[in-house]
Design a protein around this motif. Sequence first.
Motif, PDB file in Angstrom:
ATOM      1  N   ASP A 226      58.886  69.083  31.004  1.00 48.39           N
ATOM      2  CA  ASP A 226      59.076  70.531  31.001  1.00 48.39           C
ATOM      3  C   ASP A 226      60.545  70.911  31.164  1.00 48.39           C
ATOM      4  OD1 ASP A 226      56.381  70.635  30.695  1.00 48.39           O
ATOM      5  OD2 ASP A 226      56.022  72.061  32.322  1.00 48.39           O
ATOM      6  N   HIS A 229      60.436  74.630  27.561  1.00 42.10           N
ATOM      7  CA  HIS A 229      59.044  75.055  27.323  1.00 42.10           C
ATOM      8  C   HIS A 229      58.854  75.631  25.926  1.00 42.10           C
ATOM      9  CE1 HIS A 229      58.994  74.700  31.699  1.00 42.10           C
ATOM     10  NE2 HIS A 229      57.694  74.682  31.627  1.00 42.10           N
ATOM     11  N   HIS A 273      55.170  71.113  25.539  1.00 42.34           N
ATOM     12  CA  HIS A 273      54.836  72.528  25.329  1.00 42.34           C
ATOM     13  C   HIS A 273      55.331  73.078  24.002  1.00 42.34           C
ATOM     14  CE1 HIS A 273      52.947  72.785  29.139  1.00 42.34           C
ATOM     15  NE2 HIS A 273      54.051  72.559  29.829  1.00 42.34           N
TER      16      HIS A 273
HETATM   17 ZN   LIG Z   1      54.041  72.278  31.892  1.00 45.57          ZN
END
Ligand SMILES: [Zn+2]
Length: 296
Positions: A226, A229, A273
Motif C-alpha cells: 500500500d 493506492h 489496489h
Molecule cells: Zn490496502
Amino acid sequence: MTRSLSPLLAGLMLLGAAFVQAQAAPAPTPPAAESFRLGRLRLTALRDLQNVVPNDGAVFGVGVGPAAVAQVLAAAGAPTDRIALGVDALLVRGDGRVMLFDTGLGPTVNGQLVASLALAGVKPDQVTDIFITHSHFDHVGGLATGDGALAFPHAVIHMSNREWAFMRGQARAKALVALIGPQVRPFEPGVEVVPGVRAVALYGHTPGHTGYEIASGKARLMDIGDSAHSAIVSLARPDWDISYDQDRAAGRASRRAVLLRMAATHEWVFAPHFPFPGVGHIEAKGQGFVWAPDKL
Ligand SMILES: [Zn+2]
C-alpha cells in the motif's frame, strides 16, 4: 471448525472499519486470475474485490481538497467524482513453493480470493507460504474462513517483526492474532525471507509495512503493497496525504522513494489496489509518476 466465531468476525469488521467506511458497501466482484511468467516462476494476479472511494477529500488528497483531486483524475481521463480501487493478491509458484502475497478482505466481506485461487488451479491447503505486506483488514482478512477457521492451514505466514508487534497490540485484532499466531514467522527488515523473496521496509502506511521484491534469474517484480493506492492520484501526486497512512510523513517519504526506485530500475511492479491485475511499470512524469499497465 468454529473457533470463537463472533469475536473473530467482530474483530475483522473493526479492523476494516476505516476501509469499509471509506467506500460504498463492497459488492461481490467476479473472481479473476491472470497469469504471467517471471523467470522460472509463474505469477498470477488474483482478484478479491473491486471498490470505489468517493472523491470527497476524506481519503485522497487530504488537505488539498476534491477539486484538486478531480483535476488529476480528469487529466488521466477518469471520472472525477470517485476513485476506483482494486483489492488483489499475488500468487507465485515455483521452486517447490506455492506463495501468496496478502489475502484480501476475506469471505466475511464478499472477498473472492479463494474462488480466484481456484481459477488458478490452487486449493487453499496447497499454499505453503503467505507474505503479509501489513495487517490492515484488506490484506489479512482472508487469513480466516467465513466460519472463523484458518483459511490456509498448511502455510507459514511471513510478516515483518514490526508489523506483527503492531498487529498484536491492537485489541480488535486479538481473535485473528490468536488464530494465526502459531503460523506466523516474523522477520527482520531487509532479509531474504525465502530464496528469491526479499523484504523491503516501506514504513509509514503502517509501522511495519513491507514490500516484497521477487526475483528469478535477472527478472524482478516488486510488490509495493500500500505504498500507493490509486494508480492515478497516488502516482501523479505522491506527496499528497492519504488518510489510510498511519504516519503520513513517513508514508509520503517511502511512497516517493519506492516510486523513484521503480521508475529507475523499470522492474515489474505489483500494486494490490491498482486496477486488476495491478501489474505494470512506473514511469516518471512531471512532478510525479504514471502507471504503465502491462498486458499479461
Ligand atoms: Zn490496502
